[in-house]
Design an enzyme around this catalytic site. Structure first.
Site, PDB file in Angstrom:
ATOM      1  N   CYS A 331       0.241  -1.127  -0.037  1.00 18.40           N
ATOM      2  CA  CYS A 331      -0.017  -0.257   0.069  1.00 18.40           C
ATOM      3  C   CYS A 331       0.930   1.201   0.193  1.00 18.40           C
ATOM      4  O   CYS A 331       1.668   1.838  -0.790  1.00 18.40           O
ATOM      5  CB  CYS A 331      -1.009   0.076   1.379  1.00 18.40           C
ATOM      6  SG  CYS A 331      -2.285   0.818   0.720  1.00 18.40           S
ATOM      7  N   HIS A 428      -3.800  -5.419   1.403  1.00 19.82           N
ATOM      8  CA  HIS A 428      -3.691  -5.943   2.311  1.00 19.82           C
ATOM      9  C   HIS A 428      -4.047  -7.232   2.722  1.00 19.82           C
ATOM     10  O   HIS A 428      -5.042  -7.885   2.269  1.00 19.82           O
ATOM     11  CB  HIS A 428      -3.912  -4.906   3.411  1.00 19.82           C
ATOM     12  CG  HIS A 428      -3.997  -3.683   3.393  1.00 19.82           C
ATOM     13  ND1 HIS A 428      -2.675  -3.492   4.213  1.00 19.82           N
ATOM     14  CD2 HIS A 428      -4.077  -2.703   2.877  1.00 19.82           C
ATOM     15  CE1 HIS A 428      -2.681  -2.158   3.434  1.00 19.82           C
ATOM     16  NE2 HIS A 428      -3.227  -1.997   3.423  1.00 19.82           N
TER      17      HIS A 428
END
Length: 481
Positions: A331, A428
């Site tokens: 991310c 994630h």
């Protein structure tokens, strides 16, 4: 008639989240339809919900304890710190605004209606709602307009159990002092107290326990010893990511950024017997024996990139790569690995563009629309499938995207450098998947010895056993109304 009970604490980090998770699992095992609720949370560790929003990760764990999929009603207000004085405000799963701490008080009256709306939906759908407070009701300077503790409990007419943390010391003063500063009407709403995190022989605290009862007028519901398996549950705070000390194994180093987000990505690696995980604190150099360095998610990518450089970690990363080490960015960490990060609208700070670390040939532009979705993906190098989620602003593109990290519905996701040693992904939760984690570790010659989700379920059951053994759970549930 549906019932509710609120667990508040004498301060932050007294173990409220864990206590609620244990009570949720205990209620479920007693055949009750139970749901967790936290009116207001402050955390950069968020979970994507089944209804397409985001809530605090602790409430997602509590939902798991209840046997439920997490939904936005379980945490209607989520504050995600972006700076020392400001935070993004998420309301019922969606970004409302970013605000400074001093201005947030003016927002709270508007937010109470959303909080009560979410709470009433949960209460109508379940036998029992177990509510978690935030901070402490002793912060009487924040009582006006409060939506997190007694302000909510009063508006929703929910009885309160106050938890004190004996491990940090001064638990008698914590509880008696809280009673002393509370308004009488708030004190009357407290149905009793529990002592949390006790180490040693609980009988040694009998006199202290009676002192609290005598001085407060509140009944005690028990002394809960320290729960030794807490480290097996997803951490709510980055400082709580617990990795057993190991002298050998694949050395994975995660940079502990100042605005680190979704750090529970690391929990499964911490528990792998063949992995030595180091959560690298600021001011420490990247170890020369690191096999792979992980740049985690961040709530303020450009700010944390500057923080990374201030630690000298950019120099350490360059040396790590020269030694043949590998790097994975997740991310915000993925965004940092590229050539540049542009934020023309000032979504995470002042508008502008910063050079990235230059380890991937990609560029990122921040955009206001936020990606919040659960995904099924397939890791391109290994072919292993896994479930994960995206929670980010920004779009990343460039030549290294021709070598994707994964595919999501056949679409390329992430990027890998030409030599294969630098990888980045927006996904994630990938390490929670036992198959993917085993495949990823095998690329380093390491074997997996962990069934992560099964371990979390076992730890929740053990937590419920622990709570039932030491607290008057029947009395606590009877106090709910």
């Amino acid at each position: 008639m549906p019932a509710a009970l609120m667990i508040q604490g004498t301060g932050s980090n007294v173990g409220k989240s864990m206590l609620v998770a244990g009570l949720c699992r205990a209620a479920r095992r007693r055949g009750l339809g139970v749901a967790p609720f936290k009116p207001q949370n402050m955390s950069n560790n968020a979970a994507v919900t089944a209804d397409g929003g985001e809530i605090g990760r602790a409430q997602a764990l509590q939902a798991l304890a209840c046997g439920l999929a997490p939904v936005t009603d379980m945490n209607p207000v989520l504050l995600k710190p972006e700076t020392d004085t400001g935070a993004q405000v998420i309301v019922q799963g969606r970004r409302l605004t970013s605000t400074r701490a001093r201005d947030y008080a003016r927002l709270k009256p508007r937010l109470l209606d959303h909080v009560l709306e979410s709470y009433r939906r949960l209460r109508a759908a379940h036998d029992l709602v177990i509510v978690e407070g935030a901070g402490s009701p002793a912060e009487v300077n924040l009582r006006a307009g409060d939506i997190a503790n007694m302000g909510f409990a009063t508006a929703a007419e929910v009885p309160v159990i106050l938890a004190g943390d004996i491990d940090r010391g001064g638990v008698i003063a914590q509880l008696v002092g809280t009673r002393a500063v509370m308004a009488p009407a708030d004190a009357e709403r407290v149905a009793g107290f529990v002592i949390n995190k006790f180490r040693g022989d609980p009988s040694l605290f009998d006199d202290g326990y009676r002192t609290i009862e005598d001085c407060t007028g509140w009944p005690g519901f028990g002394v809960l010893p320290w729960f030794p398996d807490a480290w097996r549950l997803p951490a709510e705070d980055a400082l709580d990511v617990a990795a057993p000390y190991r002298e050998a194994g694949l050395h994975v180093v995660c940079l502990q950024l100042s605005r680190i987000a979704n750090f529970d990505d690391l929990d499964p690696l911490a528990q792998e017997p063949g992995v030595r995980l180091t959560m690298l604190a600021p001011g420490r150099a990247v170890p020369g024996d690191a096999d792979v360095v992980i740049l985690p998610g961040s709530k303020s990518t450009r700010g944390d990139l500057a923080f990374l450089r201030a630690q000298g970690w950019d120099i350490d990363l360059a040396a790590h790569v020269r030694r043949g080490g590998q790097v994975l960015g997740i991310c915000g960490g993925y965004q940092m690995l590229g050539q540049s990060i542009a934020d023309p609208e000032g979504l995470e700070g002042a508008p502008g563009t910063d050079p990235g670390l230059g380890l991937l040939d990609v560029e990122t532009v921040m955009r206001a629309d936020k990606t919040l979705t659960e995904v099924s993906a397939r890791h391109v190098p290994s072919g292993a499938g896994f479930r994960g989620y995206e929670i980010h602003i920004g779009r990343t593109d460039g030549p290294d995207r021709a070598r994707p990290f994964a595919r999501v519905a056949q679409a390329p996701e992430g990027a890998i450098s030409e030599d294969g040693r630098i990888a980045g992904s927006y996904l994630h939760g990938m390490f929670r998947d036992d198959g993917f984690r085993a495949a990823w570790l095998s690329t380093f010659g390491a074997a997996s010895g962990l069934f992560y989700d099964a371990g979390v379920e076992a730890a929740l059951d053990a937590l419920a056993d622990h709570v039932e053994a030491h607290l008057d759970v029947t009395g606590l549930f009877a106090a709910a109304r």
